[in-house]
Scaffold this active site. Structure first.
Site, PDB file in Angstrom:
ATOM      1  N   ASP A  13       0.891  -1.166   0.000  1.00 54.91           N
ATOM      2  CA  ASP A  13       0.000   0.000   0.000  1.00 54.91           C
ATOM      3  C   ASP A  13       0.929   1.216   0.000  1.00 54.91           C
ATOM      4  O   ASP A  13       1.438   1.605   1.052  1.00 54.91           O
ATOM      5  CB  ASP A  13      -0.899  -0.011   1.241  1.00 54.91           C
ATOM      6  CG  ASP A  13      -1.825   1.193   1.284  1.00 54.91           C
ATOM      7  OD1 ASP A  13      -2.303   1.628   0.215  1.00 54.91           O
ATOM      8  OD2 ASP A  13      -2.064   1.703   2.389  1.00 54.91           O
ATOM      9  N   GLU A  74      -0.940  -1.276  -4.898  1.00 58.42           N
ATOM     10  CA  GLU A  74      -2.150  -0.489  -5.149  1.00 58.42           C
ATOM     11  C   GLU A  74      -1.878   0.515  -6.256  1.00 58.42           C
ATOM     12  O   GLU A  74      -0.879   1.233  -6.228  1.00 58.42           O
ATOM     13  CB  GLU A  74      -2.610   0.234  -3.885  1.00 58.42           C
ATOM     14  CG  GLU A  74      -3.940   0.946  -4.091  1.00 58.42           C
ATOM     15  CD  GLU A  74      -4.509   1.496  -2.797  1.00 58.42           C
ATOM     16  OE1 GLU A  74      -5.154   0.728  -2.076  1.00 58.42           O
ATOM     17  OE2 GLU A  74      -4.268   2.686  -2.526  1.00 58.42           O
ATOM     18  N   ASP A 147      -2.691   1.142   7.004  1.00 55.60           N
ATOM     19  CA  ASP A 147      -1.817   0.891   5.845  1.00 55.60           C
ATOM     20  C   ASP A 147      -1.401  -0.583   5.790  1.00 55.60           C
ATOM     21  O   ASP A 147      -1.283  -1.161   4.712  1.00 55.60           O
ATOM     22  CB  ASP A 147      -0.559   1.774   5.917  1.00 55.60           C
ATOM     23  CG  ASP A 147      -0.896   3.229   6.119  1.00 55.60           C
ATOM     24  OD1 ASP A 147      -1.218   3.905   5.135  1.00 55.60           O
ATOM     25  OD2 ASP A 147      -0.857   3.681   7.282  1.00 55.60           O
TER      26      ASP A 147
END
Length: 179
Positions: A13, A74, A147
């Site tokens: 992430d 991501e 996160d």
């Protein structure tokens, strides 16, 4: 009957101040197992080059330690804050580079693809994602900060969705090779 191999995926992430990293093992359609998670941090007041180098160093070490078969990152999406999206894009690029340097395939997923994979809804909020990651990985407590939970969700998404994509791609390559 074909036995499916466990896949180990490192999910990222991306972020410059906080970059979530999660490692998960599993097979498509089955419960996954959490191997590890962490958050790589950097000081916003530090020089950008040093922050990116710090992230690269940590990701390279995590890839070497956990030996994933692939990396899921991501995909950066448009945000109103250009400065935030730039930092996120730079962190994502470092993650892709670290994986490529290790010879690993990389897949990117949008936030809504990840949310849909782990919660069933592409509109889920962070709390719902964290709750489902905790349930899916059978953890005693939610991964913190968010996160880390998002990175684990990315890895789960790739195992469940990317595994199917990888098998389809391999079948197509095999079929073309026979022609």
């Amino acid at each position: 009957m074909q036995v499916r191999q466990q896949r180990r995926v490192l999910g990222v992430d991306p972020g410059l101040t906080r970059c979530g990293v999660g490692v998960v093992e599993g097979v498509p359609g089955r419960p996954c197992v959490m191997v590890d998670y962490t958050v790589v941090t950097s000081d916003p007041d530090e020089d950008l080059a040093l922050r990116l180098l710090n992230l690269d160093t940590h990701l390279t070490e995590l890839i070497a330690r956990h030996q994933p078969e692939s990396v899921a990152v991501e995909r950066v999406f448009s945000q109103h804050n250009v400065r935030t999206v730039m930092g996120t894009a730079q962190a994502a690029a470092v993650a892709v580079l670290a994986a490529a340097r290790a010879g690993l395939p990389v897949r990117t997923y949008t936030p809504s693809e990840v949310k849909a994979a782990v919660t069933g809804s592409g509109q889920a909020d962070k709390k719902q994602v964290t709750t489902m990651v905790t349930r899916l990985l059978r953890l005693d407590a939610p991964p913190r900060p968010a996160d880390a939970a998002d990175a684990l969700a990315l890895a789960i998404c790739h195992i469940w969705r990317g595994g199917t994509r990888d098998r389809l791609s391999e079948a197509i390559r095999t079929a073309k090779g026979r022609q």
